[in-house]
Enzyme design. Sequence first.
Site, mmCIF file in Angstrom:
data_model
loop_
_atom_site.group_PDB
_atom_site.id
_atom_site.type_symbol
_atom_site.label_atom_id
_atom_site.label_comp_id
_atom_site.label_asym_id
_atom_site.label_seq_id
_atom_site.Cartn_x
_atom_site.Cartn_y
_atom_site.Cartn_z
ATOM 1 N N VAL A 49 -12.025 85.858 63.980
ATOM 2 C CA VAL A 49 -11.507 87.057 64.664
ATOM 3 C C VAL A 49 -11.685 88.266 63.748
ATOM 4 O O VAL A 49 -11.911 89.379 64.214
ATOM 5 C CB VAL A 49 -10.036 86.862 65.105
ATOM 6 C CG1 VAL A 49 -9.104 86.654 63.917
ATOM 7 C CG2 VAL A 49 -9.547 88.045 65.921
ATOM 8 N N GLY A 50 -11.623 88.044 62.431
ATOM 9 C CA GLY A 50 -11.814 89.142 61.478
ATOM 10 C C GLY A 50 -13.305 89.387 61.278
ATOM 11 O O GLY A 50 -14.105 88.448 61.314
ATOM 12 N N ILE A 81 -2.151 88.152 67.492
ATOM 13 C CA ILE A 81 -1.529 87.169 66.583
ATOM 14 C C ILE A 81 -0.125 87.620 66.207
ATOM 15 O O ILE A 81 0.840 86.851 66.280
ATOM 16 C CB ILE A 81 -2.419 86.949 65.336
ATOM 17 C CG1 ILE A 81 -3.741 86.294 65.755
ATOM 18 C CG2 ILE A 81 -1.703 86.103 64.287
ATOM 19 C CD1 ILE A 81 -4.791 86.171 64.648
ATOM 20 N N ARG A 110 -0.162 100.585 66.283
ATOM 21 C CA ARG A 110 -0.598 101.958 66.590
ATOM 22 C C ARG A 110 0.210 102.531 67.749
ATOM 23 O O ARG A 110 0.408 103.720 67.862
ATOM 24 C CB ARG A 110 -2.093 101.967 66.937
ATOM 25 C CG ARG A 110 -2.982 102.042 65.693
ATOM 26 C CD ARG A 110 -4.408 102.310 66.115
ATOM 27 N NE ARG A 110 -4.920 101.159 66.845
ATOM 28 C CZ ARG A 110 -5.721 100.241 66.328
ATOM 29 N NH1 ARG A 110 -6.130 100.360 65.100
ATOM 30 N NH2 ARG A 110 -6.140 99.216 67.046
ATOM 31 N N HIS A 115 -6.593 79.272 53.208
ATOM 32 C CA HIS A 115 -7.133 79.970 54.397
ATOM 33 C C HIS A 115 -7.399 78.983 55.543
ATOM 34 O O HIS A 115 -8.530 78.819 56.006
ATOM 35 C CB HIS A 115 -8.415 80.734 54.012
ATOM 36 C CG HIS A 115 -8.745 81.819 55.003
ATOM 37 N ND1 HIS A 115 -9.408 82.976 54.672
ATOM 38 C CD2 HIS A 115 -8.512 81.928 56.333
ATOM 39 C CE1 HIS A 115 -9.571 83.734 55.733
ATOM 40 N NE2 HIS A 115 -9.024 83.112 56.763
ATOM 41 N N ILE A 116 -6.303 78.359 56.004
ATOM 42 C CA ILE A 116 -6.445 77.355 57.074
ATOM 43 C C ILE A 116 -5.774 77.822 58.363
ATOM 44 O O ILE A 116 -5.412 77.006 59.210
ATOM 45 C CB ILE A 116 -5.871 75.980 56.649
ATOM 46 C CG1 ILE A 116 -4.402 76.101 56.170
ATOM 47 C CG2 ILE A 116 -6.738 75.334 55.575
ATOM 48 C CD1 ILE A 116 -3.668 74.776 56.070
ATOM 49 N N GLY A 117 -5.625 79.152 58.509
ATOM 50 C CA GLY A 117 -4.914 79.691 59.677
ATOM 51 C C GLY A 117 -5.429 79.168 61.004
ATOM 52 O O GLY A 117 -4.657 78.861 61.908
HETATM 53 O O1 LIG Z 1 -10.855 84.091 62.228
HETATM 54 C C1 LIG Z 1 -10.560 84.631 61.150
HETATM 55 O O2 LIG Z 1 -10.830 85.816 60.893
HETATM 56 C C2 LIG Z 1 -9.878 83.836 60.161
HETATM 57 O O3 LIG Z 1 -9.635 84.287 59.081
HETATM 58 C C3 LIG Z 1 -9.459 82.460 60.527
HETATM 59 O O4 LIG Z 1 -8.311 82.041 59.845
#
Ligand SMILES: O=C(O)C(=O)CO
Length: 342
Positions: free
Chosen positions: A98-99, A179, A200, A307-309
Site C-alpha cells: 500500500v506504501g 488502516i 487532513r 515488518h510483518i504488518g
Molecule cells: O504494504 C505496505 O506498504 C507494507 O508496508 C506492508 O506491511
Amino acid sequence: MNWKVFFRVKPVCNMSSRLKVLLVRNNFPKKAIDLLSTRFDLEVCKMSNINGKSVTTQDIIDCIPGKFALFCFSEIDVNEAVLKAAGPNFKVVGTMSVGYNHVDLTAMKKYGVRLGYTPGVLTETVAELAVGLVIATSRRFFEANRELKTGGWKEWNPTWMCGRGISNSVVGIIGCGNIGTSIAEKLSKFKISQLLYTSRCEKPDVKALGGRLVSVDVLVKSSDFIVVAMALNEDTKFIVNRDRIASMKPNAILVNVGRGELIDQDALVEALQEKRIRGAGLDVMTPEPLPLDHPLMTMDNVLLLPHIGSSTLETEDEMAMLTAQNILAVLDGKPMPCEVIL
Ligand SMILES: O=C(O)C(=O)CO
C-alpha cells in the site's frame, strides 16, 4: 525456496514475442504468478549477492532493460536510474504494497510509467497487528515470555510484570486513512476514555466512534497510546519529531505500523533509554532490517517486529493477485484496479 514457482518462471533466454515482466523474487504467491504467466514471459531478477537481503538497485538495472513491467514490493528502490535503464518498452511498476514511498514518482511521470499498488486488501491485517502491538507492548508479553523461558518466573508476585491496561486510556491515531480508521474501530471497543485522531479532514466513521480530530501536537501530548498509521512522504517524514516525543506523557506507548522514517528514531531511543516514555511497539524502523547491535534491540520496553504488518497468507495472496491484475490492466489498456495517479 519455492521451487514450484521458480521453475514455472520462463528463463531469460526465451525468444517468444510475449512481453516480459521482471519479478524481484522467485516466491511470489503462485496464483498471481500463474495469472501473469498466461499473458507474459516472467523473469526473476538475478541477485549479485546471494547472501544479500534482497535484490539491489544495480541487480534491477542489470535485468530490467527491455521489460514491460516490474513486480516489486516496498523494499525495492524504484529510482530514476532503474526507469532509465528499463527503456521504452517499460510501462508499469506493480508494487505489492500500500506504501509507495520507495518509488520516485517524479521520475515515473517523466518516463511515462504507471504505478499500481495494493490498498484495501491489507487494511484489516495491518490494523490487527497494530492492536496486537498495543496489547503486547502495554502488557509486556515478550518480556514476560522471556522471563518464563529463562527461569525468571519464581512465584506469583503482585508487582511483577505489571503493564498498563487499555481501558480508561486516551488512544491517539496519527493518520486516519483506511488502516488508521480500522485501528480506531478496533481500539474503541476497549472501553477507552477518549479517541483522538489526526487527518487532513474530519472522518465521519471515526467521529461516529467518538473520535475527535486534533492536531498532531495535541494528540502526542494527550494520548496514553499513540499509534502511527500513515503513509510516508515529504510532508510526513519525522512527523513524530524530537519535540513531539519530548511532549509525550511519561506513560505513553508509541506504536508504528507505517514507516520507520515517520519517527525521529534517535530521539525515540533517547526517550526510551531515559524512561521518559513507557515503551514502543514497532513493526517498522530505520533501517530495515535493523542492525543487531542497534540500541533498540536491547531495550526491555521495546517490542520489535520485522515488518510483518500484512503478513498473513490470505493477505499476501490478495496483494499479489492485485499486483498481477494491475499489470495486466496496463497490457489491456484498461484502468488499473488500484493505480497511483501521478
Ligand atoms: O504494504 C505496505 O506498504 C507494507 O508496508 C506492508 O506491511
